[in-house]
Design a protein around this motif. Sequence first.
Motif, PDB file in Angstrom:
ATOM      1  N   GLN A 194      -8.845   1.041   2.166  1.00 32.89           N
ATOM      2  CA  GLN A 194      -8.294   2.283   2.301  1.00 32.89           C
ATOM      3  C   GLN A 194      -6.518   1.933   1.047  1.00 32.89           C
ATOM      4  O   GLN A 194      -6.139   0.837   1.227  1.00 32.89           O
ATOM      5  CB  GLN A 194      -7.437   1.981   3.340  1.00 32.89           C
ATOM      6  N   LYS A 195      -6.527   2.949   0.396  1.00 35.37           N
ATOM      7  CA  LYS A 195      -5.059   2.529  -0.095  1.00 35.37           C
ATOM      8  C   LYS A 195      -4.018   2.886   0.730  1.00 35.37           C
ATOM      9  O   LYS A 195      -4.048   3.451   1.215  1.00 35.37           O
ATOM     10  CB  LYS A 195      -5.326   4.213  -0.882  1.00 35.37           C
ATOM     11  N   LYS A 196      -3.082   1.714   0.470  1.00 33.50           N
ATOM     12  CA  LYS A 196      -1.792   1.147   1.720  1.00 33.50           C
ATOM     13  C   LYS A 196      -0.545   2.553   0.676  1.00 33.50           C
ATOM     14  O   LYS A 196      -0.607   2.874  -0.486  1.00 33.50           O
ATOM     15  CB  LYS A 196      -1.680  -0.404   1.124  1.00 33.50           C
ATOM     16  N   LYS A 197      -0.501   3.027   1.572  1.00 34.08           N
ATOM     17  CA  LYS A 197       1.184   3.190   1.723  1.00 34.08           C
ATOM     18  C   LYS A 197       1.996   2.908   1.157  1.00 34.08           C
ATOM     19  O   LYS A 197       2.202   1.522   1.644  1.00 34.08           O
ATOM     20  CB  LYS A 197       1.201   4.431   2.897  1.00 34.08           C
ATOM     21  N   ASN A 198       3.011   2.892   0.116  1.00 32.92           N
ATOM     22  CA  ASN A 198       4.074   2.262  -0.025  1.00 32.92           C
ATOM     23  C   ASN A 198       5.073   2.407   1.328  1.00 32.92           C
ATOM     24  O   ASN A 198       4.918   3.177   1.474  1.00 32.92           O
ATOM     25  CB  ASN A 198       4.652   3.779  -1.215  1.00 32.92           C
ATOM     26  N   ASP A 199       6.735   2.189   1.101  1.00 31.04           N
ATOM     27  CA  ASP A 199       7.195   1.475   1.636  1.00 31.04           C
ATOM     28  C   ASP A 199       8.105   3.342   1.792  1.00 31.04           C
ATOM     29  O   ASP A 199       8.107   3.082   3.182  1.00 31.04           O
ATOM     30  CB  ASP A 199       8.367   1.007   1.494  1.00 31.04           C
ATOM     31  N   ILE A 200       7.863   3.296   1.402  1.00 33.80           N
ATOM     32  CA  ILE A 200       9.460   4.867   1.231  1.00 33.80           C
ATOM     33  C   ILE A 200       8.016   5.577   1.943  1.00 33.80           C
ATOM     34  O   ILE A 200       8.600   6.714   3.570  1.00 33.80           O
ATOM     35  CB  ILE A 200       9.858   5.750  -0.076  1.00 33.80           C
ATOM     36  N   ALA A 201       7.343   6.088   2.034  1.00 28.49           N
ATOM     37  CA  ALA A 201       6.156   6.644   3.038  1.00 28.49           C
ATOM     38  C   ALA A 201       5.794   6.275   3.815  1.00 28.49           C
ATOM     39  O   ALA A 201       6.780   6.695   5.796  1.00 28.49           O
ATOM     40  CB  ALA A 201       4.787   6.984   2.112  1.00 28.49           C
ATOM     41  N   ALA A 202       5.978   4.569   4.269  1.00 29.85           N
ATOM     42  CA  ALA A 202       5.922   4.880   6.084  1.00 29.85           C
ATOM     43  C   ALA A 202       6.758   4.850   6.568  1.00 29.85           C
ATOM     44  O   ALA A 202       6.716   4.965   7.931  1.00 29.85           O
ATOM     45  CB  ALA A 202       5.642   3.137   6.093  1.00 29.85           C
ATOM     46  N   LEU A 203       7.743   4.830   5.511  1.00 31.44           N
ATOM     47  CA  LEU A 203       9.605   4.663   6.491  1.00 31.44           C
ATOM     48  C   LEU A 203       9.383   6.577   6.810  1.00 31.44           C
ATOM     49  O   LEU A 203       9.502   6.870   7.648  1.00 31.44           O
ATOM     50  CB  LEU A 203      10.304   4.682   5.777  1.00 31.44           C
ATOM     51  N   LEU A 204       9.366   6.777   6.483  1.00 36.32           N
ATOM     52  CA  LEU A 204       9.166   8.939   6.287  1.00 36.32           C
ATOM     53  C   LEU A 204       8.399   9.091   7.602  1.00 36.32           C
ATOM     54  O   LEU A 204       8.219   9.916   7.769  1.00 36.32           O
ATOM     55  CB  LEU A 204       9.205   9.096   5.377  1.00 36.32           C
ATOM     56  N   ASP A 205       6.841   8.593   7.645  1.00 38.56           N
ATOM     57  CA  ASP A 205       6.085   8.911   8.946  1.00 38.56           C
ATOM     58  C   ASP A 205       6.657   7.985  10.115  1.00 38.56           C
ATOM     59  O   ASP A 205       6.380   8.634  11.166  1.00 38.56           O
ATOM     60  CB  ASP A 205       4.773   7.232   9.002  1.00 38.56           C
ATOM     61  N   TYR A 206       7.489   7.214  10.727  1.00 43.50           N
ATOM     62  CA  TYR A 206       8.444   7.002  11.032  1.00 43.50           C
ATOM     63  C   TYR A 206       9.469   8.416  11.584  1.00 43.50           C
ATOM     64  O   TYR A 206       9.704   7.448  12.911  1.00 43.50           O
ATOM     65  CB  TYR A 206       9.170   5.660  11.449  1.00 43.50           C
TER      66      TYR A 206
END
Length: 122
Positions: A3-15
Amino acid sequence: MKQKKKNDIAALLDYAGSRRGLTFLGLGLSAVSMVLSMAPYICIWLAARDLIAAAPDWTAAREVTRYGWLAFAFAVAGIALYFLGLMCTHLAAFRTAANIRKQGVAHVMNAPLGWFDANASG
């Protein structure tokens, strides 16, 4: 398949959840504010140019007061837009922090009971 890991910015935007748009709005307002904050310097340069051109006869430089008021208006507009951008990004950041805290506590609550005894430090 990995599974491709999300970058940090995308993870924060999900939060950030529903306040994700406030982050981008705040970034845009901040950028416009920085452009507006350079405009007073241009107005001051134009006023100085007119004063130098009309050097002995200062009354011939009629646009100086207009440039002064324009510099003041650009400065106030830049400060107001910066404040609005700051408020937008702060609202998104507070929601992001709250969601990270909620999901972290939920993750800890789903851990098996023996996990805390085996992995305790101290």
